[in-house]
Design a protein around this motif. Sequence first.
Motif, PDB file in Angstrom:
ATOM      1  N   THR A 235      23.212  12.225 -25.915  1.00  0.00           N
ATOM      2  CA  THR A 235      23.030  11.314 -27.046  1.00  0.00           C
ATOM      3  C   THR A 235      23.101   9.868 -26.599  1.00  0.00           C
ATOM      4  N   GLN A 236      24.042   9.574 -25.702  1.00  0.00           N
ATOM      5  CA  GLN A 236      24.145   8.197 -25.212  1.00  0.00           C
ATOM      6  C   GLN A 236      22.879   7.788 -24.471  1.00  0.00           C
ATOM      7  N   ALA A 237      22.322   8.724 -23.692  1.00  0.00           N
ATOM      8  CA  ALA A 237      21.088   8.415 -22.956  1.00  0.00           C
ATOM      9  C   ALA A 237      19.963   8.047 -23.917  1.00  0.00           C
ATOM     10  N   ALA A 238      19.856   8.776 -25.020  1.00  0.00           N
ATOM     11  CA  ALA A 238      18.810   8.484 -26.007  1.00  0.00           C
ATOM     12  C   ALA A 238      19.092   7.178 -26.738  1.00  0.00           C
ATOM     13  N   LEU A 239      20.361   6.956 -27.111  1.00  0.00           N
ATOM     14  CA  LEU A 239      20.696   5.759 -27.879  1.00  0.00           C
ATOM     15  C   LEU A 239      20.518   4.479 -27.066  1.00  0.00           C
ATOM     16  N   GLU A 240      20.662   4.574 -25.765  1.00  0.00           N
ATOM     17  CA  GLU A 240      20.418   3.390 -24.942  1.00  0.00           C
ATOM     18  C   GLU A 240      18.965   2.927 -25.059  1.00  0.00           C
ATOM     19  N   VAL A 241      18.069   3.858 -25.328  1.00  0.00           N
ATOM     20  CA  VAL A 241      16.663   3.507 -25.568  1.00  0.00           C
ATOM     21  C   VAL A 241      16.482   3.027 -27.009  1.00  0.00           C
ATOM     22  N   LEU A 242      16.998   3.814 -27.964  1.00  0.00           N
ATOM     23  CA  LEU A 242      16.786   3.506 -29.378  1.00  0.00           C
ATOM     24  C   LEU A 242      17.473   2.211 -29.820  1.00  0.00           C
ATOM     25  N   ASP A 244      18.054  -0.442 -27.870  1.00  0.00           N
ATOM     26  CA  ASP A 244      17.690  -1.573 -27.016  1.00  0.00           C
ATOM     27  C   ASP A 244      17.428  -2.811 -27.871  1.00  0.00           C
ATOM     28  N   GLU A 245      18.053  -3.909 -27.536  1.00  0.00           N
ATOM     29  CA  GLU A 245      17.971  -5.102 -28.385  1.00  0.00           C
ATOM     30  C   GLU A 245      16.597  -5.750 -28.394  1.00  0.00           C
ATOM     31  N   ASN A 246      15.731  -5.371 -27.469  1.00  0.00           N
ATOM     32  CA  ASN A 246      14.401  -5.963 -27.415  1.00  0.00           C
ATOM     33  C   ASN A 246      13.310  -5.063 -28.003  1.00  0.00           C
ATOM     34  N   ARG A 247      13.492  -3.751 -27.924  1.00  0.00           N
ATOM     35  CA  ARG A 247      12.421  -2.847 -28.373  1.00  0.00           C
ATOM     36  C   ARG A 247      12.928  -1.631 -29.140  1.00  0.00           C
ATOM     37  N   GLY A 248      14.180  -1.630 -29.517  1.00  0.00           N
ATOM     38  CA  GLY A 248      14.751  -0.463 -30.166  1.00  0.00           C
ATOM     39  C   GLY A 248      14.668  -0.495 -31.682  1.00  0.00           C
ATOM     40  N   PHE A 249      15.347   0.458 -32.323  1.00  0.00           N
ATOM     41  CA  PHE A 249      15.341   0.593 -33.764  1.00  0.00           C
ATOM     42  C   PHE A 249      15.743  -0.678 -34.516  1.00  0.00           C
ATOM     43  N   PRO A 250      16.821  -1.351 -34.087  1.00  0.00           N
ATOM     44  CA  PRO A 250      17.261  -2.507 -34.891  1.00  0.00           C
ATOM     45  C   PRO A 250      16.180  -3.561 -35.072  1.00  0.00           C
ATOM     46  N   VAL A 251      15.501  -3.932 -34.005  1.00  0.00           N
ATOM     47  CA  VAL A 251      14.483  -4.975 -34.120  1.00  0.00           C
ATOM     48  C   VAL A 251      13.256  -4.445 -34.853  1.00  0.00           C
ATOM     49  N   LEU A 252      12.875  -3.192 -34.586  1.00  0.00           N
ATOM     50  CA  LEU A 252      11.715  -2.612 -35.271  1.00  0.00           C
ATOM     51  C   LEU A 252      11.957  -2.496 -36.772  1.00  0.00           C
ATOM     52  N   MET A 253      13.152  -2.026 -37.162  1.00  0.00           N
ATOM     53  CA  MET A 253      13.443  -1.846 -38.576  1.00  0.00           C
ATOM     54  C   MET A 253      13.537  -3.188 -39.294  1.00  0.00           C
ATOM     55  N   LYS A 254      14.128  -4.151 -38.644  1.00  0.00           N
ATOM     56  CA  LYS A 254      14.211  -5.485 -39.240  1.00  0.00           C
ATOM     57  C   LYS A 254      12.815  -6.043 -39.495  1.00  0.00           C
ATOM     58  N   ASP A 255      11.937  -5.930 -38.493  1.00  0.00           N
ATOM     59  CA  ASP A 255      10.574  -6.433 -38.641  1.00  0.00           C
ATOM     60  C   ASP A 255       9.807  -5.666 -39.711  1.00  0.00           C
ATOM     61  N   ALA A 256      10.010  -4.334 -39.773  1.00  0.00           N
ATOM     62  CA  ALA A 256       9.298  -3.501 -40.748  1.00  0.00           C
ATOM     63  C   ALA A 256       9.708  -3.860 -42.170  1.00  0.00           C
ATOM     64  N   ILE A 257      11.003  -3.993 -42.416  1.00  0.00           N
ATOM     65  CA  ILE A 257      11.471  -4.288 -43.771  1.00  0.00           C
ATOM     66  C   ILE A 257      11.121  -5.724 -44.163  1.00  0.00           C
ATOM     67  N   GLU A 258      11.118  -6.623 -43.203  1.00  0.00           N
ATOM     68  CA  GLU A 258      10.680  -7.994 -43.491  1.00  0.00           C
ATOM     69  C   GLU A 258       9.211  -8.015 -43.899  1.00  0.00           C
ATOM     70  N   ALA A 259       8.372  -7.230 -43.202  1.00  0.00           N
ATOM     71  CA  ALA A 259       6.946  -7.168 -43.533  1.00  0.00           C
ATOM     72  C   ALA A 259       6.735  -6.568 -44.924  1.00  0.00           C
ATOM     73  N   ALA A 260       7.486  -5.513 -45.244  1.00  0.00           N
ATOM     74  CA  ALA A 260       7.349  -4.880 -46.554  1.00  0.00           C
ATOM     75  C   ALA A 260       7.846  -5.797 -47.669  1.00  0.00           C
ATOM     76  N   THR A 261       8.935  -6.507 -47.413  1.00  0.00           N
ATOM     77  CA  THR A 261       9.466  -7.456 -48.405  1.00  0.00           C
ATOM     78  C   THR A 261       8.462  -8.555 -48.697  1.00  0.00           C
ATOM     79  N   GLN A 262       7.851  -9.087 -47.638  1.00  0.00           N
ATOM     80  CA  GLN A 262       6.869 -10.152 -47.816  1.00  0.00           C
ATOM     81  C   GLN A 262       5.659  -9.655 -48.593  1.00  0.00           C
TER      82      GLN A 262
END
Length: 269
Positions: A235-242, A244-262
């Motif tokens: 699980t840790q091996a997978a989460l290190e990818v998911l 990732d502060e540059n290409r992982g879930f947090p940045v993708l989800m933030k960008d996705a919800i910002e796009a939908a909100t706009q």
Amino acid sequence: MFDTITSRGLVLLGCGRMGSAMLEGWLKQGLPAASVWVKDPRPSDWLLKQGVHVNETLPDSPALVLVAVKPQMMEEALPVLKTYGNGDTIFLSVAAGTTINFYETTLGAQTPVIRSIPNTPAAIGRGITGLIGNDHIAEDAMQLAETLLSAIGQTVRLDNEGQMDAVTAMSGSGPAYVFHLIEAMAAAGEAQGLSPELSMALAKATVGGAGQLAEDADETPTQLRINVTSPKGTTQAALEVLMDENRGFPVLMKDAIEAATQRSKELGA
């Protein structure tokens, strides 16, 4: 529960998937079919079998009108109910992108209006609906709306209408994000040698079970994630990818919800 509606009536303007899901829930909870009037140009076979009034003469002063037509049909459909404006009939909207101001302009400035945004899990009674009323909605009217909306899941009150765009982006559009997660997990499993059927079954059950656990558990999702993550394990091996502060879930989800909100803001402008 339905005393006010039983005595005065309830009108559904539009009865597609969302309207049907709500009506089915109310009928199961004891709302008399004879207290319901539906205006819909293409009523479903299911609707015609429920014993409600379909495209018949409407009551003089219903307790509540549920507006469940598509936003692009609103300008044509809503004026039909203008005689109910500026009175004590509550207008409860589940139409995306249609502002309270639009209802007040079309129906009258003194019209009691509640704007809400359910999501598609409402079809199985597992939705969540954010709602906000205008200045003409009293507490008992909000409670009535919450009681009705509870037939399709949970409800949350918003502090102001400006939050509706973010709620639309989060919970209104959110099921599609989860469905895409299932698609992506299943495809990734196939890439590791699993059959399409097995991979999809694993993905669906894992996401569904984890979601239910997150809702039911006393622990936060953060703690639940930590509980599953053994040091230096799979699980840790997978989460290190998911994560990732540059290409992982947090940045993708933030960008996705910002796009939908706009986009929600643009549609409601």
